[in-house]
Design an enzyme around this catalytic site. Structure first.
Site, PDB file in Angstrom:
ATOM      1  N   GLY A  59      26.569 -24.491   4.516  1.00 25.20           N
ATOM      2  CA  GLY A  59      26.070 -25.849   3.929  1.00 25.20           C
ATOM      3  C   GLY A  59      24.544 -25.875   4.188  1.00 25.20           C
ATOM      4  N   CYS A  86      28.054 -19.207   8.481  1.00 24.48           N
ATOM      5  CA  CYS A  86      26.677 -19.826   8.519  1.00 24.48           C
ATOM      6  C   CYS A  86      26.726 -21.268   9.002  1.00 24.48           C
ATOM      7  CB  CYS A  86      26.128 -19.908   7.127  1.00 24.48           C
ATOM      8  SG  CYS A  86      24.333 -20.248   6.959  1.00 24.48           S
ATOM      9  N   TYR A  87      26.445 -22.350   8.218  1.00 28.19           N
ATOM     10  CA  TYR A  87      26.620 -23.697   8.859  1.00 28.19           C
ATOM     11  C   TYR A  87      27.713 -23.826   9.595  1.00 28.19           C
ATOM     12  CZ  TYR A  87      26.722 -28.751   9.458  1.00 28.19           C
ATOM     13  OH  TYR A  87      26.797 -30.071   9.474  1.00 28.19           O
ATOM     14  N   GLU A 175      30.698 -13.246   2.328  1.00 27.83           N
ATOM     15  CA  GLU A 175      31.067 -13.416   0.994  1.00 27.83           C
ATOM     16  C   GLU A 175      30.156 -13.024  -0.195  1.00 27.83           C
ATOM     17  OE1 GLU A 175      29.895 -15.732   2.895  1.00 27.83           O
ATOM     18  OE2 GLU A 175      29.076 -17.573   1.690  1.00 27.83           O
ATOM     19  N   SER A 227      42.381 -23.856 -28.795  1.00 25.15           N
ATOM     20  CA  SER A 227      41.033 -24.161 -29.260  1.00 25.15           C
ATOM     21  C   SER A 227      40.385 -22.995 -29.899  1.00 25.15           C
ATOM     22  CB  SER A 227      40.308 -24.750 -28.084  1.00 25.15           C
ATOM     23  OG  SER A 227      40.079 -23.843 -27.092  1.00 25.15           O
ATOM     24  N   GLY A 228      40.922 -21.574 -29.661  1.00 26.08           N
ATOM     25  CA  GLY A 228      40.118 -20.609 -29.765  1.00 26.08           C
ATOM     26  C   GLY A 228      39.440 -19.985 -28.560  1.00 26.08           C
ATOM     27  N   GLY A 229      39.312 -20.818 -27.629  1.00 27.65           N
ATOM     28  CA  GLY A 229      38.989 -20.482 -26.110  1.00 27.65           C
ATOM     29  C   GLY A 229      39.933 -19.974 -25.298  1.00 27.65           C
ATOM     30  N   VAL A 230      39.388 -19.214 -24.092  1.00 33.80           N
ATOM     31  CA  VAL A 230      40.286 -18.284 -23.549  1.00 33.80           C
ATOM     32  C   VAL A 230      41.172 -19.027 -22.617  1.00 33.80           C
ATOM     33  CG1 VAL A 230      38.296 -18.399 -21.697  1.00 33.80           C
ATOM     34  CG2 VAL A 230      40.278 -16.677 -21.521  1.00 33.80           C
ATOM     35  N   ASP A 231      40.859 -20.495 -22.243  1.00 34.15           N
ATOM     36  CA  ASP A 231      41.868 -21.173 -20.915  1.00 34.15           C
ATOM     37  C   ASP A 231      43.197 -21.437 -22.024  1.00 34.15           C
ATOM     38  OD1 ASP A 231      39.598 -20.849 -19.651  1.00 34.15           O
ATOM     39  OD2 ASP A 231      38.851 -22.853 -19.803  1.00 34.15           O
ATOM     40  N   SER A 232      42.801 -22.194 -23.194  1.00 32.49           N
ATOM     41  CA  SER A 232      44.085 -22.610 -24.044  1.00 32.49           C
ATOM     42  C   SER A 232      44.840 -21.314 -24.453  1.00 32.49           C
ATOM     43  CB  SER A 232      43.665 -23.559 -25.253  1.00 32.49           C
ATOM     44  OG  SER A 232      43.089 -22.692 -26.204  1.00 32.49           O
ATOM     45  N   ALA A 233      44.117 -20.211 -24.607  1.00 34.82           N
ATOM     46  CA  ALA A 233      44.904 -19.088 -25.029  1.00 34.82           C
ATOM     47  C   ALA A 233      45.655 -18.567 -24.249  1.00 34.82           C
ATOM     48  CB  ALA A 233      43.882 -18.067 -25.580  1.00 34.82           C
TER      49      ALA A 233
END
Ligand code: XMP
Length: 514
Positions: A59, A86-87, A175, A227-233
């Site tokens: 943080g 860290c924090y 990380e 929509s043509g985008g990755v998420d909805s596909a």
């Protein structure tokens, strides 16, 4: 997750750094399910998630400042292993009776770490290793019951632990990629200290999601907007795998898409996956709504409203449908320790639906990060062009055409944009860039082609690197790539006589021009 679940859970408590998401993703890369929780979540609520381990993120604060983020100390008595980073490490030390001070020996960047005592975290790793540090305060006294396990040249306490209580703390950031053995250190915590099983794999995620979708929707009809985008596909492909013909996909073609995008949706969903697809060709409606609209926010509003109207008219045919699929991702729903920054643009989410539509939502990606969604898309057999498509604003090319949107100007931009994409892909840069595209300004400039004076549009090439679109840097594209784009645009796109390259980062610019 409960014992019956196929996945063990590790919680990442967000102390307000940008690192919480990165930690959660690294945990998942180790095939353990992780969830980010706010630091003020009641401990009982955390325990209700049956975590096998808890990680405190870094943080930006100092544990000494007024109102420094803290956590209920009851967390240390739950018996669940804790790893402070860290924090988070300083908080563990301070809350349990150790001491944290501003010593003037802060460390930033790559730092040599010396492991000075055997520790489950460093098991099998070299005693000398490079880690990545970013701290001003330092832990100067370990709490009683703790043993120091690593130091650096500047700080004598860089890692500490109480193995009996299973409490661990590291000043460095395991990380980040600059910590050479960071992922192995995290794995030691996850597998050896917490006893987690590495079962968060894409095959099992898909199996579990398919079962959950079937259980949620039963025999009902479901619709999904593409929509043509990755998420909805990916959401559509996953739901289709679960319930087949019960799913109908609706693709509202705004006419504001990139070259080839609508065909790609048809090819993939109708022909390859055999999905019941309704392709609504509404370009004229959108163009009419954009007639004479210049203001960027007005454009977003006109497009959003038109979208809703078109969707409503189409949905009349689906009165039997009870469920609607949405491609919501995990970062959209994280209740984080940091409050949202001010919004610069409305980011009108085209695909937003009328409030009075009474659908129950199916959100099969709501636990996934974007990179996991892409891996899922590949696993489900979606084409690379869709899975790896760069983000694209809902209002589409309309917010890349400064000034009025007309069929002619759309055609110019779409052709120029296709050249940017082709050349970026040819140079092997497509996946490295967050976005790369063409912009059409509202000015014309003088040029000369052959013996003729021309008076035509310039095209601006925009290419940025970014992790999350909140900040971005302009990409240092090789000159030969820029050169090819420029000469192709001028030769192949009528109406263009000049090409410029945008060298503005965000801030002060935004990624899009509108
Ligand atoms: P800016 O231009 O604000 O964009 O730096 C940040 C990210 O958001 C995308 N963007 C939008 N996405 N509707 C969307 O769905 C919008 O109205 C919109 N405006 C910008 C942009 O492409 C970038 O990835």
């Amino acid at each position: 997750m409960t014992d019956a679940d196929p996945f063990d859970t590790v919680l990442v408590v967000d102390f307000g750094a940008q690192y919480a998401q990165l930690i959660a993703r690294r945990v998942r890369e180790a095939h353990v399910y992780s969830e980010i929780v706010p630091r003020d979540m009641p401990i009982a609520e955390m325990l209700a998630k049956t975590p096998r381990g808890i990680i405190f993120s870094g943080g930006p604060a100092s544990v000494h400042v007024e109102g420094a983020p803290s956590i209920d100390t009851a967390i240390y008595d739950t018996g669940v292993p804790v790893l402070g980073i860290c924090y988070g490490a300083q908080l563990v030390a301070q809350q349990l009776g150790g001491e944290v001070a501003r010593t003037g020996s802060g460390e930033y960047g790559r730092t040599a770490l010396d492991v000075v005592a055997g520790s489950p975290l460093f098991s099998g790793l070299p005693t000398a290793q490079d880690v990545w540090m970013s701290h001003a305060d330092s832990i100067v006294a370990a709490p009683s019951g703790f043993r120091v396990t690593a130091r650096t040249g500047a700080v004598p306490i860089a890692a500490l632990e109480d193995t009996d209580r299973r409490l661990y703390a590291v000043q460095f950031h395991p990380e980040v990629a600059h910590t050479d053995r960071g992922q192995e250190i995290l794995k030691h915590f996850l597998y050896d200290v917490c006893g987690c099983r590495p079962s968060w794999t894409m095959v099992s995620i898909i199996e579990t999601s398919v079962e959950a979708i079937r259980a949620q929707v039963g025999g009902e009809q479901v619709i999904c907007g593409l929509s043509g985008g990755v998420d909805s596909a990916v959401a559509a492909a996953l739901v289709h795998k679960a319930i087949g013909d019960q799913l109908t996909c609706v693709f509202v073609d705004t006419g504001l898409m990139r070259a080839g995008e609508a065909d790609q949706v048809e090819d993939t969903f109708r022909r390859q996956f055999n999905v019941d697809l309704v392709h609504v060709k509404a370009a004229d409606r959108f163009l009419a709504a954009l007639d004479d609209v210049i203001d960027p926010e007005q454009k977003r509003k006109a497009i959003g409203e038109t979208f809703i109207r078109v969707f409503e008219e189409t949905a009349v045919d689906f009165e039997d449908a009870r469920f609607l699929v949405q491609g919501t991702l995990y970062p959209d729903i994280i209740e984080s320790g940091t409050k949202d920054a001010a919004k610069i643009k409305s980011h009108h989410n085209v695909g937003g639906l009328p409030d009075d539509m009474q659908f129950e939502l199916v959100e099969p990606l709501r636990n996934l990060f974007k990179d996991e969604v892409r891996v899922m898309g590949e696993e489900l057999g979606l084409p690379e062009e869709i899975v790896w498509r760069q983000p694209f604003p809902g209002p589409g090319l309309a917010v890349r055409i400064v000034g009025t949107v007309t069929p002619d100007r759309l055609e110019i931009l779409r052709s120029a944009d296709a050249i940017v994409t082709e050349e970026i892909k040819r140079a092997g840069l497509y996946r490295e860039l967050w976005q790369s595209f063409a912009v059409l300004p509202a000015v014309r400039t003088v040029g000369v082609m052959g013996d003729e004076r021309t008076y035509a549009y310039p095209i601006v090439i925009r290419a940025v690197t970014s992790d999350d679109a909140m900040t971005a840097d302009w990409a240092r594209l090789p000159y030969d790539v820029l050169e090819r784009m420029s000469s192709r645009m001028i030769n192949e796109v009528p109406g263009v006589n000049r090409v410029a390259f945008d060298i503005t980062s965000k801030p002060p610019g935004t990624i899009e021009w509108e």
